[in-house]
Design a protein around this motif. Sequence first.
Motif, PDB file in Angstrom:
ATOM      1  N   MET A 195      76.691  72.727  19.758  1.00  0.00           N
ATOM      2  CA  MET A 195      77.265  72.728  18.323  1.00  0.00           C
ATOM      3  C   MET A 195      76.889  71.349  17.465  1.00  0.00           C
ATOM      4  O   MET A 195      76.730  71.395  16.300  1.00  0.00           O
ATOM      5  CB  MET A 195      78.954  72.593  18.581  1.00  0.00           C
ATOM      6  CG  MET A 195      79.634  72.671  17.294  1.00  0.00           C
ATOM      7  SD  MET A 195      81.484  72.595  17.508  1.00  0.00           S
ATOM      8  CE  MET A 195      81.915  71.213  18.243  1.00  0.00           C
ATOM      9  N   PHE A 196      76.559  70.396  18.210  1.00  0.00           N
ATOM     10  CA  PHE A 196      76.086  69.038  17.692  1.00  0.00           C
ATOM     11  C   PHE A 196      75.007  69.420  16.942  1.00  0.00           C
ATOM     12  O   PHE A 196      74.431  69.154  15.923  1.00  0.00           O
ATOM     13  CB  PHE A 196      76.164  67.917  18.445  1.00  0.00           C
ATOM     14  CG  PHE A 196      77.384  66.956  18.481  1.00  0.00           C
ATOM     15  CD1 PHE A 196      78.386  67.410  19.008  1.00  0.00           C
ATOM     16  CD2 PHE A 196      77.450  66.129  17.555  1.00  0.00           C
ATOM     17  CE1 PHE A 196      79.742  66.916  19.076  1.00  0.00           C
ATOM     18  CE2 PHE A 196      78.817  65.309  17.696  1.00  0.00           C
ATOM     19  CZ  PHE A 196      79.741  65.696  18.327  1.00  0.00           C
ATOM     20  N   VAL A 197      73.825  70.036  17.690  1.00  0.00           N
ATOM     21  CA  VAL A 197      72.498  70.034  17.233  1.00  0.00           C
ATOM     22  C   VAL A 197      72.434  71.205  16.450  1.00  0.00           C
ATOM     23  O   VAL A 197      71.408  71.341  15.473  1.00  0.00           O
ATOM     24  CB  VAL A 197      71.498  70.450  18.519  1.00  0.00           C
ATOM     25  CG1 VAL A 197      71.348  69.275  19.610  1.00  0.00           C
ATOM     26  CG2 VAL A 197      72.057  71.891  19.483  1.00  0.00           C
ATOM     27  N   ARG A 238      95.924  63.624  22.909  1.00  0.00           N
ATOM     28  CA  ARG A 238      96.531  65.057  22.950  1.00  0.00           C
ATOM     29  C   ARG A 238      97.117  65.649  21.829  1.00  0.00           C
ATOM     30  O   ARG A 238      97.069  66.683  21.412  1.00  0.00           O
ATOM     31  CB  ARG A 238      97.521  64.958  24.032  1.00  0.00           C
ATOM     32  CG  ARG A 238      98.053  66.553  24.659  1.00  0.00           C
ATOM     33  CD  ARG A 238      96.783  67.297  24.957  1.00  0.00           C
ATOM     34  NE  ARG A 238      97.319  68.632  24.950  1.00  0.00           N
ATOM     35  CZ  ARG A 238      97.183  69.393  23.803  1.00  0.00           C
ATOM     36  NH1 ARG A 238      96.801  68.916  22.615  1.00  0.00           N
ATOM     37  NH2 ARG A 238      97.488  70.730  23.937  1.00  0.00           N
ATOM     38  N   GLY A 239      97.765  64.733  20.944  1.00  0.00           N
ATOM     39  CA  GLY A 239      98.566  64.951  19.697  1.00  0.00           C
ATOM     40  C   GLY A 239      97.527  65.332  18.878  1.00  0.00           C
ATOM     41  O   GLY A 239      97.604  66.161  18.233  1.00  0.00           O
ATOM     42  N   MET A 240      96.498  64.679  18.813  1.00  0.00           N
ATOM     43  CA  MET A 240      95.255  64.562  17.855  1.00  0.00           C
ATOM     44  C   MET A 240      94.713  66.141  17.753  1.00  0.00           C
ATOM     45  O   MET A 240      94.248  66.827  16.786  1.00  0.00           O
ATOM     46  CB  MET A 240      94.553  63.470  17.808  1.00  0.00           C
ATOM     47  CG  MET A 240      93.648  63.044  16.738  1.00  0.00           C
ATOM     48  SD  MET A 240      92.823  61.705  16.835  1.00  0.00           S
ATOM     49  CE  MET A 240      92.026  61.689  18.363  1.00  0.00           C
ATOM     50  N   SER A 241      94.609  66.561  19.013  1.00  0.00           N
ATOM     51  CA  SER A 241      93.931  67.775  19.435  1.00  0.00           C
ATOM     52  C   SER A 241      94.933  68.949  19.275  1.00  0.00           C
ATOM     53  O   SER A 241      94.375  70.024  19.332  1.00  0.00           O
ATOM     54  CB  SER A 241      92.909  67.542  20.548  1.00  0.00           C
ATOM     55  OG  SER A 241      93.968  67.467  21.719  1.00  0.00           O
ATOM     56  N   LEU A 294      82.395  66.712  12.970  1.00  0.00           N
ATOM     57  CA  LEU A 294      82.661  65.244  12.201  1.00  0.00           C
ATOM     58  C   LEU A 294      84.110  64.995  12.891  1.00  0.00           C
ATOM     59  O   LEU A 294      84.282  63.665  13.301  1.00  0.00           O
ATOM     60  CB  LEU A 294      83.064  65.574  10.886  1.00  0.00           C
ATOM     61  CG  LEU A 294      82.894  64.685   9.926  1.00  0.00           C
ATOM     62  CD1 LEU A 294      81.294  64.106   9.831  1.00  0.00           C
ATOM     63  CD2 LEU A 294      83.070  65.114   8.523  1.00  0.00           C
ATOM     64  N   PHE A 295      84.849  65.809  13.181  1.00  0.00           N
ATOM     65  CA  PHE A 295      86.240  65.435  13.714  1.00  0.00           C
ATOM     66  C   PHE A 295      85.989  64.865  15.235  1.00  0.00           C
ATOM     67  O   PHE A 295      86.597  63.979  15.482  1.00  0.00           O
ATOM     68  CB  PHE A 295      87.221  66.702  13.548  1.00  0.00           C
ATOM     69  CG  PHE A 295      88.770  66.490  14.010  1.00  0.00           C
ATOM     70  CD1 PHE A 295      89.463  65.448  13.534  1.00  0.00           C
ATOM     71  CD2 PHE A 295      89.041  67.183  15.284  1.00  0.00           C
ATOM     72  CE1 PHE A 295      90.379  65.108  13.872  1.00  0.00           C
ATOM     73  CE2 PHE A 295      90.600  66.675  15.870  1.00  0.00           C
ATOM     74  CZ  PHE A 295      91.209  65.687  15.035  1.00  0.00           C
ATOM     75  N   ILE A 296      85.311  65.579  15.896  1.00  0.00           N
ATOM     76  CA  ILE A 296      85.129  65.182  17.203  1.00  0.00           C
ATOM     77  C   ILE A 296      84.656  63.931  17.294  1.00  0.00           C
ATOM     78  O   ILE A 296      84.805  62.935  18.167  1.00  0.00           O
ATOM     79  CB  ILE A 296      84.333  66.251  18.052  1.00  0.00           C
ATOM     80  CG1 ILE A 296      84.907  67.565  18.160  1.00  0.00           C
ATOM     81  CG2 ILE A 296      83.751  65.713  19.345  1.00  0.00           C
ATOM     82  CD1 ILE A 296      84.100  68.662  18.667  1.00  0.00           C
TER      83      ILE A 296
END
Lengths: 271, 353
Positions: free
Chosen positions: A38-40, A207-210, A247-249
């Motif tokens: 995904m990154f590349v 965990r909450g963030m995801s 971006l989020f990751i």
Amino acid sequence: MQDTKYKIRNSRYEPLSLVFAALGGLVLLFIVAPLASMFVSCSVPELAETAKDNAVQSSIWLTLWTSMAATMLFAVAAIPFSYILARKDFPLKGLVTAIIDLPIVIPHSAAGIALLGIVSKNGILGEAASKMGFSFVGTPAGIMAAMAFVSIPYLINSARDGFLAVPVRLEKAALNLGASPLRVFLTVSAPLAWRSILSGSILMWARGMSEFGAVLIIAYHPMITPVLIYEHFGAFGLKHARPAAVLFIGVCLVFLAALRLLAGGKNNAQR
Amino acid sequence: MLSVREICKHLSPFAIKDVSFEVSEDQYFVLLGRTGVGKSVLLETIAGLIRPDAGRIFLDGKDITNEKMQKRKIALVFQNSTLFPHMTVYDNIAYPLRCRNGKTKIRQRVDELAEDFAVSHLLAAKTQTLSGGESQRVSLARAVASEPRCLLLDEPLSSLDTKSRSQMRALLRKIHGRGRMQIVHVTHDYTEAVSLATHVAVMEDGTITQAGSVEHIFQHPKSDFVARFVGIKNFFKGSLQEPSDQGTNTRCFTSGSLRFSVLTESSGGPGFVCVRSEDVTISNTANPTSARNNFEGTIVDVVPAGVGVEVIVDIGVEIAAMVTSESVKSLELGCGKKVWVSFKASAVKYVEE
């Protein structure tokens, strides 16, 4: 000749270890490969453009602060609760422990629906909230409730383990020296369990963030990033969803690493 | 005055039953007993960490049985260090001071205590870096900082090396000398009782089987158990000569008009010597032997005692010898007979005061 008899075999090259290492490598690859691909697959201009997108920016900001606030708010009650769980025996303690773990095992969409039942306008909490002039449904308060519901077991369990590792003898000694029980908790138990509390908080926050499912049901808007990614995917397809996800990751990893560093920098007081 | 009355506590695997004793202001009270007879449980009960099943505890006439432990004014120094690992030595000693309302002069009081307990140089140290002796001194300083009426010590010397031990003994004696608090000291080592106690209670199977002054307990053990446990009938107060530079460890110990040869590496000074009655031999004539201690005396008593016969000989002081009944017959031992008693210098145990 005599010496070789006593030589310890280097366990690193033992066949079993090699097999285990190979299996570990497969698992690692399974985690890393999708993320890496995904990154590349995202180009830098693409990412830059997404980063400038106001909707993306505000969603990331919203996700960060709601998850953090949810952790802090619930920690106030969760930490003393985990102390009780670590120190006291009471009837139905096993049941209570099982209840705490419930949010981990139930599907998060189901958790969201259950939660919606009490935070919607007709629910107990929802009614109380509307009397105080706010609402859970479709607001940051609802997002926080959904995030906390699914992530609080991580904090409670970790903090409880931390308190369990604090020798009771030290608490007794503090009482014996004239400290009140509250003082013992604040000056001895909590500082000694600090690392577990902190790492539990980080886990709860992460965990909450995801969280996606529960939040989606209670508050589709305002949009947290996981929901935004889903929407991008549904409306524009894979290619469009990727940059926001990357971006989020990236942001999550930076925050997580920083917090871990902060937590690790402080020596474990129990050692 | 600490008064413990008929305390019972069943706490598997320990059980204490009907334990009663009193410790008055000027006493240094040593509770002597084997490991596992419930001595620590008793201390924790007095301190309030454990609630007794029955019985009452009084301090200065006030019933404190149900008093909260933080209000009891009884400080307990645990056997294993309970120094707070996340604090410095300074913060540990200051802890009980901060718990009280007046927050003034904490620094000054900590400095005083640190100096008193020879830990001034350690104030900034983390507690994990301390040696056994240092950590025990800090624990003691912290306990004294809480200004207790009564100080309970659970095996305070057992984990220390010889040097720290004598340093600690001196400290304990100093605290006791100030007379501000009663001390209850729990140990399994009779030499601690000999060197520190004014009063001793012997604990056996969860109860106190005998209590009294040190001399009384050691010289008149009431039961076989006490006799076997404390084991020392012959003990004499006096002073040990300083080491000579002739390189010998055989030294002279003076007690009244008597002079004993003692094999020891201790430095000289006031103390006690102990000789087990089993190590004392009796003969009718002054035969030259390897024993360095030979005294002439008169038999004042012959008492059958369990496996053997105890012969008490007056050599200026009374000394007990444990002999077989065959020896009593063949040597024709009886009251009023003049005999020689002898024991080796290595059989004499010196305990510094």
